[in-house]
Structures are given as structure tokens and as C-alpha cells.
Design a protein around this motif. Structure first.
Motif, PDB file in Angstrom:
ATOM      1  N   LYS A   1       0.841  -1.183   0.000  1.00 43.04           N
ATOM      2  CA  LYS A   1       0.000   0.000   0.000  1.00 43.04           C
ATOM      3  C   LYS A   1       0.884   1.244   0.000  1.00 43.04           C
ATOM      4  O   LYS A   1       1.956   1.240   0.610  1.00 43.04           O
ATOM      5  N   HIS A   2       0.432   2.289  -0.684  1.00 44.58           N
ATOM      6  CA  HIS A   2       1.205   3.513  -0.779  1.00 44.58           C
ATOM      7  C   HIS A   2       0.399   4.681  -0.239  1.00 44.58           C
ATOM      8  O   HIS A   2      -0.828   4.727  -0.372  1.00 44.58           O
ATOM      9  N   SER A   3       1.116   5.623   0.346  1.00 47.35           N
ATOM     10  CA  SER A   3       0.491   6.880   0.747  1.00 47.35           C
ATOM     11  C   SER A   3       1.572   7.945   0.703  1.00 47.35           C
ATOM     12  O   SER A   3       2.424   8.013   1.592  1.00 47.35           O
ATOM     13  N   GLY A   4       1.559   8.760  -0.333  1.00 48.04           N
ATOM     14  CA  GLY A   4       2.598   9.792  -0.485  1.00 48.04           C
ATOM     15  C   GLY A   4       3.975   9.160  -0.565  1.00 48.04           C
ATOM     16  O   GLY A   4       4.239   8.306  -1.413  1.00 48.04           O
ATOM     17  N   ARG A   5       4.868   9.541   0.371  1.00 46.16           N
ATOM     18  CA  ARG A   5       6.219   8.982   0.385  1.00 46.16           C
ATOM     19  C   ARG A   5       6.317   7.693   1.194  1.00 46.16           C
ATOM     20  O   ARG A   5       7.418   7.175   1.389  1.00 46.16           O
ATOM     21  N   LEU A   6       5.201   7.191   1.644  1.00 43.63           N
ATOM     22  CA  LEU A   6       5.182   5.971   2.448  1.00 43.63           C
ATOM     23  C   LEU A   6       4.778   4.772   1.597  1.00 43.63           C
ATOM     24  O   LEU A   6       3.873   4.861   0.763  1.00 43.63           O
ATOM     25  N   ARG A   7       5.506   3.678   1.830  1.00 41.76           N
ATOM     26  CA  ARG A   7       5.125   2.425   1.200  1.00 41.76           C
ATOM     27  C   ARG A   7       5.158   1.338   2.268  1.00 41.76           C
ATOM     28  O   ARG A   7       6.156   1.177   2.958  1.00 41.76           O
ATOM     29  N   VAL A   8       4.057   0.632   2.399  1.00 39.32           N
ATOM     30  CA  VAL A   8       3.963  -0.442   3.383  1.00 39.32           C
ATOM     31  C   VAL A   8       3.758  -1.752   2.653  1.00 39.32           C
ATOM     32  O   VAL A   8       2.981  -1.837   1.706  1.00 39.32           O
ATOM     33  N   THR A   9       4.483  -2.777   3.082  1.00 40.16           N
ATOM     34  CA  THR A   9       4.273  -4.118   2.558  1.00 40.16           C
ATOM     35  C   THR A   9       3.867  -5.040   3.706  1.00 40.16           C
ATOM     36  O   THR A   9       4.186  -4.788   4.870  1.00 40.16           O
ATOM     37  N   LEU A  10       3.174  -6.078   3.357  1.00 38.99           N
ATOM     38  CA  LEU A  10       2.738  -7.064   4.341  1.00 38.99           C
ATOM     39  C   LEU A  10       2.946  -8.446   3.773  1.00 38.99           C
ATOM     40  O   LEU A  10       2.507  -8.745   2.657  1.00 38.99           O
ATOM     41  N   ASP A  11       3.634  -9.277   4.528  1.00 37.90           N
ATOM     42  CA  ASP A  11       3.853 -10.675   4.152  1.00 37.90           C
ATOM     43  C   ASP A  11       3.259 -11.536   5.263  1.00 37.90           C
ATOM     44  O   ASP A  11       3.887 -11.752   6.293  1.00 37.90           O
ATOM     45  N   THR A  12       2.058 -12.019   5.036  1.00 41.19           N
ATOM     46  CA  THR A  12       1.387 -12.776   6.091  1.00 41.19           C
ATOM     47  C   THR A  12       2.021 -14.148   6.302  1.00 41.19           C
ATOM     48  O   THR A  12       1.930 -14.711   7.389  1.00 41.19           O
ATOM     49  N   SER A  13       2.694 -14.674   5.290  1.00 40.76           N
ATOM     50  CA  SER A  13       3.349 -15.982   5.459  1.00 40.76           C
ATOM     51  C   SER A  13       4.542 -15.865   6.401  1.00 40.76           C
ATOM     52  O   SER A  13       4.856 -16.797   7.138  1.00 40.76           O
ATOM     53  N   LYS A  14       5.188 -14.703   6.392  1.00 35.09           N
ATOM     54  CA  LYS A  14       6.328 -14.467   7.288  1.00 35.09           C
ATOM     55  C   LYS A  14       5.911 -13.682   8.527  1.00 35.09           C
ATOM     56  O   LYS A  14       6.741 -13.417   9.399  1.00 35.09           O
ATOM     57  N   LYS A  15       4.658 -13.311   8.583  1.00 31.39           N
ATOM     58  CA  LYS A  15       4.151 -12.504   9.689  1.00 31.39           C
ATOM     59  C   LYS A  15       5.031 -11.263   9.891  1.00 31.39           C
ATOM     60  O   LYS A  15       5.552 -11.005  10.992  1.00 31.39           O
ATOM     61  N   SER A  16       5.186 -10.513   8.816  1.00 36.09           N
ATOM     62  CA  SER A  16       6.019  -9.325   8.900  1.00 36.09           C
ATOM     63  C   SER A  16       5.499  -8.237   7.970  1.00 36.09           C
ATOM     64  O   SER A  16       4.806  -8.502   6.980  1.00 36.09           O
ATOM     65  N   SER A  17       5.861  -7.008   8.320  1.00 37.91           N
ATOM     66  CA  SER A  17       5.494  -5.846   7.529  1.00 37.91           C
ATOM     67  C   SER A  17       6.688  -4.905   7.502  1.00 37.91           C
ATOM     68  O   SER A  17       7.526  -4.908   8.416  1.00 37.91           O
TER      69      SER A  17
END
Lengths: 112, 115
Positions: free
Chosen positions: A56-72
């Protein structure tokens, strides 16, 4: 017990560089949020990513989510001195109640 | 804009005193929360409320109680303040239910010192 754990605990970069922070959690979630806290103030919501989303993106922010690794991860591009703050991830509690569990945060310092 | 206000930014109390921390939100949110924040421990949930007069214990409720008589107001009470309750206290609110509306809106915090 902590559901979300941020890594690294502290990060210092030069203005203009990218900053990456990571969050790991232990149990399945419905969604994960990132918050920012300026020194001595309350938290401000940055972005929410649901368990069925990968990025997901918001301006200069980018967030990723990997539910298989339980990490973001939270990426701040082209950082500015004003980005200096602590960043927290928050996950909904395993029991599915209304509450969220916050990690201990990453302290980001952006040097001008 | 949603606004969450807390009654004091800084508070100094003596051991054994009864302390009231007040929080008011203006967005008609169902959920309200009280956290304490300590260095190295992050935010820990003390109590939360999902409706008027409803409350649930969080992770560290010992030594605290809460009151929610009106939807917009959530009070945290330290029955007999102790030095280990010196901390930053943060209030937050959010819409009820599950799904995308669970963003929490935080107040500016109250830094409480118990001497």
C-alpha cells in the motif's frame, strides 16, 4: 506479551535517503497499522494495510505485508528532517476484540 | 478533524493521592482506550471501553480503574498513586466494529510524575 516487534530499534540517516523499518508479529491478523509519534506527543495514524493486501502507498510511504512471514515493512522515501520521530506498528489482537497491540517502536532520526 | 483532548499535559502528584485523568473525543467514537507508554516497553493497554458504561481490562489494569458515563468521555483513575505509575498516559478513540474503521486517534498525552 508483544504482538508487534519493530526492527531496528533506532535508525539514523541523512536527509534524502530512504528509511526502512520492519515489524514482525506472532499470530494471524485482520490488519496492521503504522503510526508516527513526534517527541513527547500522541501518535498519528499513517497507514492501514489489511491481511489480504500485499502493498500500500500513501505519499512517500510504502507499506508491505507478508502474512506468510508474519512481517510488515514501512519505507519512507526521500526522507526529510521532519520525518524524525518514532514509528510503531500495531496489530489487532489475536482474540479479534476491538483493541490493538503496539510494538516498542523504531526511533528514526533524519539528519539535515 | 477528529479531536481527542486530555485534561492535562503535565501532572505531578504525591504517593497515595487519587488521580483522575480525563479524555474527551468529539467524533462520536464507540471505542476509547487508555495506554501507558514507558521507554523500552512501547504502549501498553490499561483499559478500553467499547460503549458507554462498558469496559474491559487491558494488559496492565492493576492499580487503575476507569469510568465511561458518557460516550465522549473516558476517565482513568489511579486509586492510590504510586511511584511506579510515573509514566506518559495516552488516550485514544476509534469507531466500533471490525474492518477498516479501526484507526485510532490519539490525544497529546499526559506526562504524570508521582513523587
Amino acid at each position: 506479551s508483544q504482538q508487534g516487534e519493530e526492527d531496528p530499534q533506532a535508525l539514523s540517516i541523512q536527509e534524502g535517503e530512504n528509511a526502512t523499518m520492519n515489524c514482525s508479529y506472532k499470530t494471524s491478523i485482520n490488519n496492521l497499522q503504522w503510526y508516527r509519534q513526534n517527541s513527547g506527543r500522541g501518535l498519528v495514524h499513517l497507514i492501514l494495510i489489511r491481511s489480504n493486501e500485499r502493498e500500500k502507498h500513501s505519499g512517500r510511504l510504502r507499506v508491505t505485508l507478508d502474512t506468510s512471514k508474519k512481517s510488515s515493512s514501512l519505507l519512507i522515501t526521500a526522507s526529510r528532517a521532519a520525518d524524525t520521530a518514532s514509528y510503531f506498528c500495531a496489530t489487532d489482537a489475536p482474540s479479534g476484540t476491538y483493541k490493538y497491540i503496539f510494538g516498542t517502536g523504531t526511533r528514526l532520526k533524519v539528519l539535515a | 478533524d477528529v479531536k481527542v483532548t486530555q485534561s492535562s499535559r503535565y501532572l505531578v502528584k504525591r504517593t497515595g493521592e487519587k488521580v483522575f485523568l480525563e479524555c474527551v473525543q468529539d467524533m462520536d467514537h464507540e471505542n476509547m482506550f487508555w495506554y501507558r507508554q514507558d521507554p523500552g516497553l512501547g504502549l501498553r493497554l490499561i483499559y478500553f471501553s467499547y460503549d458507554v458504561k462498558m469496559k474491559e481490562k487491558g494488559d496492565i489494569p492493576e492499580g487503575y480503574s476507569v469510568s465511561r458515563e458518557k460516550k465522549e468521555r473516558f476517565s482513568l483513575i489511579l486509586e492510590s498513586a504510586s511511584t511506579n505509575q510515573t509514566s506518559m498516559y495516552l488516550c485514544a478513540s476509534s469507531f466500533g466494529g471490525f474492518g477498516i474503521y479501526n484507526e485510532q486517534f490519539f490525544g497529546p498525552g499526559t506526562r504524570l510524575t508521582v513523587l
